[in-house]
Motif scaffolding. Structure first.
Motif, PDB file in Angstrom:
ATOM      1  N   VAL A 121       0.927  -1.140   0.040  1.00 29.14           N
ATOM      2  CA  VAL A 121       0.148   0.055   0.101  1.00 29.14           C
ATOM      3  C   VAL A 121       0.823   1.338   0.093  1.00 29.14           C
ATOM      4  O   VAL A 121       0.721   2.153  -0.580  1.00 29.14           O
ATOM      5  CB  VAL A 121      -0.849  -0.172   1.254  1.00 29.14           C
ATOM      6  CG1 VAL A 121      -1.690   1.157   1.556  1.00 29.14           C
ATOM      7  CG2 VAL A 121      -2.096  -1.171   1.125  1.00 29.14           C
ATOM      8  N   SER A 122       2.043   1.294   0.786  1.00 28.41           N
ATOM      9  CA  SER A 122       3.008   2.381   0.775  1.00 28.41           C
ATOM     10  C   SER A 122       3.421   2.747  -0.340  1.00 28.41           C
ATOM     11  O   SER A 122       3.656   4.011  -0.840  1.00 28.41           O
ATOM     12  CB  SER A 122       3.827   2.124   2.076  1.00 28.41           C
ATOM     13  OG  SER A 122       3.250   2.084   3.265  1.00 28.41           O
ATOM     14  N   GLN A 123       4.059   1.629  -1.135  1.00 27.30           N
ATOM     15  CA  GLN A 123       4.645   1.947  -2.217  1.00 27.30           C
ATOM     16  C   GLN A 123       3.691   2.299  -3.471  1.00 27.30           C
ATOM     17  O   GLN A 123       4.034   3.357  -4.324  1.00 27.30           O
ATOM     18  CB  GLN A 123       5.210   0.459  -2.749  1.00 27.30           C
ATOM     19  CG  GLN A 123       6.518  -0.041  -1.967  1.00 27.30           C
ATOM     20  CD  GLN A 123       6.963  -1.546  -2.479  1.00 27.30           C
ATOM     21  OE1 GLN A 123       5.794  -2.119  -2.727  1.00 27.30           O
ATOM     22  NE2 GLN A 123       7.937  -1.626  -2.434  1.00 27.30           N
ATOM     23  N   LEU A 124       2.394   1.755  -3.504  1.00 26.96           N
ATOM     24  CA  LEU A 124       1.530   2.289  -4.353  1.00 26.96           C
ATOM     25  C   LEU A 124       1.079   3.752  -4.185  1.00 26.96           C
ATOM     26  O   LEU A 124       1.102   4.483  -5.020  1.00 26.96           O
ATOM     27  CB  LEU A 124       0.101   1.654  -4.430  1.00 26.96           C
ATOM     28  CG  LEU A 124      -0.951   1.782  -5.427  1.00 26.96           C
ATOM     29  CD1 LEU A 124      -0.411   2.039  -6.774  1.00 26.96           C
ATOM     30  CD2 LEU A 124      -2.206   1.161  -5.174  1.00 26.96           C
ATOM     31  N   LYS A 125       0.946   4.281  -3.104  1.00 25.38           N
ATOM     32  CA  LYS A 125       0.536   5.458  -2.678  1.00 25.38           C
ATOM     33  C   LYS A 125       1.767   6.630  -2.914  1.00 25.38           C
ATOM     34  O   LYS A 125       1.580   7.510  -3.414  1.00 25.38           O
ATOM     35  CB  LYS A 125       0.265   5.614  -1.345  1.00 25.38           C
ATOM     36  CG  LYS A 125      -1.178   4.988  -0.984  1.00 25.38           C
ATOM     37  CD  LYS A 125      -1.217   4.820   0.655  1.00 25.38           C
ATOM     38  CE  LYS A 125      -1.912   6.345   1.356  1.00 25.38           C
ATOM     39  NZ  LYS A 125      -2.299   6.004   2.700  1.00 25.38           N
ATOM     40  N   GLY A 168      -2.991  10.179   4.145  1.00 23.05           N
ATOM     41  CA  GLY A 168      -4.545  10.043   4.077  1.00 23.05           C
ATOM     42  C   GLY A 168      -4.929   9.403   2.739  1.00 23.05           C
ATOM     43  O   GLY A 168      -6.111   9.017   2.739  1.00 23.05           O
ATOM     44  N   GLY A 169      -4.155   9.339   1.769  1.00 27.60           N
ATOM     45  CA  GLY A 169      -4.554   8.906   0.624  1.00 27.60           C
ATOM     46  C   GLY A 169      -5.453   9.762  -0.191  1.00 27.60           C
ATOM     47  O   GLY A 169      -6.573   9.233  -0.718  1.00 27.60           O
ATOM     48  N   LYS A 170      -5.439  11.096   0.061  1.00 28.48           N
ATOM     49  CA  LYS A 170      -6.340  12.065  -0.580  1.00 28.48           C
ATOM     50  C   LYS A 170      -5.644  13.006  -1.731  1.00 28.48           C
ATOM     51  O   LYS A 170      -4.665  13.474  -1.243  1.00 28.48           O
ATOM     52  CB  LYS A 170      -7.234  12.852   0.572  1.00 28.48           C
ATOM     53  CG  LYS A 170      -8.083  11.721   1.176  1.00 28.48           C
ATOM     54  CD  LYS A 170      -8.743  12.562   2.542  1.00 28.48           C
ATOM     55  CE  LYS A 170      -9.687  11.673   3.309  1.00 28.48           C
ATOM     56  NZ  LYS A 170     -10.339  12.405   4.413  1.00 28.48           N
ATOM     57  N   ILE A 171      -6.302  13.718  -2.560  1.00 33.24           N
ATOM     58  CA  ILE A 171      -5.963  14.627  -3.265  1.00 33.24           C
ATOM     59  C   ILE A 171      -6.556  15.780  -2.997  1.00 33.24           C
ATOM     60  O   ILE A 171      -7.928  15.746  -2.782  1.00 33.24           O
ATOM     61  CB  ILE A 171      -6.170  14.251  -4.973  1.00 33.24           C
ATOM     62  CG1 ILE A 171      -5.241  13.057  -5.388  1.00 33.24           C
ATOM     63  CG2 ILE A 171      -6.113  15.352  -5.642  1.00 33.24           C
ATOM     64  CD1 ILE A 171      -5.529  12.627  -6.672  1.00 33.24           C
TER      65      ILE A 171
END
Length: 347
Positions: free
Chosen positions: A22-26, A103-106
């Motif tokens: 998950v961290s790598q993808l983000k 937070g995974g937000k734009i």
């Protein structure tokens, strides 16, 4: 030996593509956003909603009425800007699109703000508010009082939200014999005003509904706009049945709250007000047992989250209408238990 078909080979051979954490993808998404020139120095026009700030930054949502974009301005940068932002202000923002990895937000981080004026959405709401106030729809004389011992309470809300559970738990915690009729409604989006209004009309015509609660959980200003429409306001105002609103866990700022007979702070407070605010409740008394009667119905049963002792309590989803019930003259509710409710008229 013949080669295995491609489908069989895919079933036995592992996928050779890279598998990311998950961290790598983000991190990869953040790199793409940062390295894309089209996302740097963008200019966007919209209306400010949900504005709040602290000592570090100013946060708000930019909307065009259909889509929303979170925005953040650092406090020291905002102090240097020649702009005074508030909810309903239409602005042109210039800045960079940023991806918040944790937070995974734009969001959009503006460095420039041009104030255009009052946004179309906010201006339209204020025009409608002024018009309804001139009609007298907010007047105390128009408020009617729910009955002291309701036998049936109608609820207009989404079956997919938690508001209905909060209401039925609050009501049945005080009086397990009250019958609750739930009318499913869309509570946000373009179809919401019609859906909510139809729900109020339906319950107003339904079989001896003594009071109606119109409710939904929290949401952004844009998500609550259905309750700032004339269609919903008219359905509440013209209902013969007393209407209590509990919308968005907010203070009194929605037109539906102003038109309603009572506006509660939360769905739980609305349920408690309906069964507890007028007279002391005696859920297990002979009086309640005598006044309660079963009626035949083809409506589906909705089970609450918990199952108390009394077996006759009913919570149902209603899809049928009946003759409307007309209550006595409108009069303001008594001014006690302020923690559970608030008057809907503005001062």
């Amino acid at each position: 030996m013949a080669d295995a078909p491609d489908t069989e080979r895919q079933a036995v051979e592992p996928d050779a593509r890279e598998v990311l954490s998950v961290s790598q993808l983000k991190d990869r998404i953040a790199s793409v956003v940062q390295d894309t020139p089209a996302l740097n120095g963008v200019r966007c026009i919209g209306e400010v909603t949900d504005l709040h700030k602290n000592s570090t930054a100013l946060y708000f949502t930019l909307t065009d009425g259909e889509a929303e974009l979170p925005c953040m301005i650092w406090a020291n940068r905002y102090r240097e800007m020649d702009a005074d932002l508030e909810d309903g202000t239409e602005v042109i923002l210039e800045g960079d699109i940023d991806y918040w990895v944790e937070g995974g937000k734009i969001d959009l981080k503006p460095w420039g703000v041009i104030v255009v004026g009052d946004g179309d959405q906010a201006a339209a709401v204020e025009r409608l508010r002024s018009e309804l106030e001139e009609r007298g729809w907010f007047d105390d004389e128009q408020k009617q009082q729910p009955p002291a011992f309701p036998e049936r309470v109608g609820v207009v809300t989404s079956l997919r939200g938690d508001a209905r559970y909060d209401i039925q738990n609050a009501i049945h915690g005080q009086d397990p014999t009250v019958d609750i009729l739930v009318k499913d409604a869309t509570v946000q989006g373009s179809n919401a005003p019609t859906s909510i209004a139809n729900g109020v009309h339906h319950l107003d015509r339904s079989e001896d509904v003594d009071a109606i609660i119109v409710s939904r959980g929290g949401g952004s200003d844009s998500n609550l706009q259905a309750f700032n429409t004339e269609r919903v306001a008219e359905a509440i105002f013209t209902a013969n049945t007393p209407v209590v609103t509990a919308i968005g866990h907010t203070d009194d700022r929605l037109i539906a709250d102003q038109v309603a007979d009572v506006a509660a702070i939360t769905p739980t407070a609305a349920g408690e007000y309906i069964v507890n605010v007028y007279l002391p409740r005696c859920p297990n008394s002979a009086l309640n047992a005598l006044r309660y009667s079963e009626s035949e119905s083809t409506q589906s049963t909705i089970k609450p989250k918990w199952n108390p002792i009394p077996p006759r309590r009913r919570v149902r989803n209603t899809d049928t209408g009946a003759k409307s019930r007309v209550h006595g003259p409108r009069s303001p509710p008594p001014p006690h238990l302020p923690a559970l409710w608030r008057r809907s008229s503005r001062t």
